[in-house]
Write a protein that holds these residues in place. Sequence first.
Motif, PDB file in Angstrom:
ATOM      1  N   VAL A  40       0.858  -1.173   0.000  1.00 29.16           N
ATOM      2  CA  VAL A  40       0.000   0.000   0.000  1.00 29.16           C
ATOM      3  C   VAL A  40       0.901   1.232   0.000  1.00 29.16           C
ATOM      4  N   ASN A  41       0.530   2.240  -0.768  1.00 31.32           N
ATOM      5  CA  ASN A  41       1.285   3.482  -0.821  1.00 31.32           C
ATOM      6  C   ASN A  41       1.098   4.236   0.490  1.00 31.32           C
ATOM      7  N   ILE A  42       2.123   4.916   0.946  1.00 34.20           N
ATOM      8  CA  ILE A  42       2.083   5.654   2.220  1.00 34.20           C
ATOM      9  C   ILE A  42       0.916   6.635   2.280  1.00 34.20           C
ATOM     10  N   ASP A  43       0.575   7.248   1.159  1.00 35.93           N
ATOM     11  CA  ASP A  43      -0.509   8.229   1.149  1.00 35.93           C
ATOM     12  C   ASP A  43      -1.898   7.602   1.152  1.00 35.93           C
ATOM     13  N   GLU A  44      -1.980   6.284   0.965  1.00 32.67           N
ATOM     14  CA  GLU A  44      -3.257   5.571   1.025  1.00 32.67           C
ATOM     15  C   GLU A  44      -3.442   4.829   2.355  1.00 32.67           C
ATOM     16  N   ALA A  45      -2.374   4.689   3.119  1.00 28.43           N
ATOM     17  CA  ALA A  45      -2.439   3.952   4.383  1.00 28.43           C
ATOM     18  C   ALA A  45      -3.212   4.755   5.426  1.00 28.43           C
ATOM     19  N   THR A  46      -4.130   4.085   6.126  1.00 29.72           N
ATOM     20  CA  THR A  46      -4.909   4.737   7.178  1.00 29.72           C
ATOM     21  C   THR A  46      -4.316   4.466   8.559  1.00 29.72           C
ATOM     22  N   GLN A  47      -3.339   3.590   8.622  1.00 35.38           N
ATOM     23  CA  GLN A  47      -2.612   3.327   9.867  1.00 35.38           C
ATOM     24  C   GLN A  47      -1.179   2.973   9.490  1.00 35.38           C
ATOM     25  N   ALA A  67       4.250  -1.039   8.103  1.00 40.06           N
ATOM     26  CA  ALA A  67       3.113  -1.856   7.675  1.00 40.06           C
ATOM     27  C   ALA A  67       1.833  -1.187   8.145  1.00 40.06           C
ATOM     28  N   ASP A  68       0.725  -1.498   7.460  1.00 38.43           N
ATOM     29  CA  ASP A  68      -0.564  -0.954   7.882  1.00 38.43           C
ATOM     30  C   ASP A  68      -1.226  -1.896   8.877  1.00 38.43           C
ATOM     31  N   ALA A  69      -2.487  -1.658   9.193  1.00 39.06           N
ATOM     32  CA  ALA A  69      -3.205  -2.461  10.192  1.00 39.06           C
ATOM     33  C   ALA A  69      -3.300  -3.936   9.812  1.00 39.06           C
ATOM     34  N   SER A  70      -3.356  -4.249   8.511  1.00 41.55           N
ATOM     35  CA  SER A  70      -3.446  -5.642   8.069  1.00 41.55           C
ATOM     36  C   SER A  70      -2.074  -6.233   7.743  1.00 41.55           C
ATOM     37  N   GLN A  71      -1.003  -5.590   8.214  1.00 41.11           N
ATOM     38  CA  GLN A  71       0.384  -6.032   8.007  1.00 41.11           C
ATOM     39  C   GLN A  71       0.814  -5.996   6.541  1.00 41.11           C
ATOM     40  N   THR A  72       0.167  -5.151   5.752  1.00 38.05           N
ATOM     41  CA  THR A  72       0.561  -4.943   4.366  1.00 38.05           C
ATOM     42  C   THR A  72       1.734  -3.958   4.349  1.00 38.05           C
ATOM     43  N   ALA A  73       2.750  -4.263   3.574  1.00 41.81           N
ATOM     44  CA  ALA A  73       3.944  -3.406   3.509  1.00 41.81           C
ATOM     45  C   ALA A  73       3.585  -2.038   2.935  1.00 41.81           C
ATOM     46  N   ILE A  74       4.104  -0.993   3.578  1.00 45.56           N
ATOM     47  CA  ILE A  74       3.856   0.384   3.146  1.00 45.56           C
ATOM     48  C   ILE A  74       5.044   0.854   2.318  1.00 45.56           C
ATOM     49  N   GLY A 127       8.304  -1.930   1.964  1.00 42.82           N
ATOM     50  CA  GLY A 127       8.029  -1.796   3.386  1.00 42.82           C
ATOM     51  C   GLY A 127       9.248  -1.756   4.287  1.00 42.82           C
ATOM     52  N   GLN A 128      10.449  -1.898   3.756  1.00 42.60           N
ATOM     53  CA  GLN A 128      11.658  -1.875   4.579  1.00 42.60           C
ATOM     54  C   GLN A 128      12.515  -0.681   4.166  1.00 42.60           C
TER      55      GLN A 128
END
Length: 173
Positions: A40-47, A67-74, A127-128
Amino acid sequence: MKYPLLALTLGTLALVGCGSDDNHAEESTPTPPPPVEKTVNIDEATQINLIVEQFEPDTGTVLFSLADASQTAITAAKNYDIYFFGFPDKSKPSSHPKAWKRWHVTQNYRCQSKGECSGKLTEIKNGQYQFEIAGLDWQQHDPNKLVSHIKVAIQIYGAKAQNQLDLITVAPR
């Protein structure tokens, strides 16, 4: 008379050659492609969740993941505030009686949407991230070299969210 012998030899070689082709077909199986990593792109992440993975105390290089709330790499993070705190050893007596052993020295680095960035943030893989500076130098504010513990606080900014700012112990010196 040599023709029947030649025909028999060629026939035997053809049969032996055909048998070996079957073995190669069984051994070579195609390898499946690697799974596609969801990002997920940083600007689309809600957490935004941040985990410090590695720290090099001499240079100040920090390796962390997002990572976001669902552990998807940002991905595509670029705006940050990063603070390094140097603390003295609590077990040693302080030469500053009013300090109550709570003194510390700080160095901070930032990069916002407008202006210059201090330090270099690089996305190593999805994400890293790796944050680098020219060198973590406490000498200016700590000439007696009393800093024995280093903590870092990292805040990453996206359009919809930012991570919680925590003071993380990264190295005893």
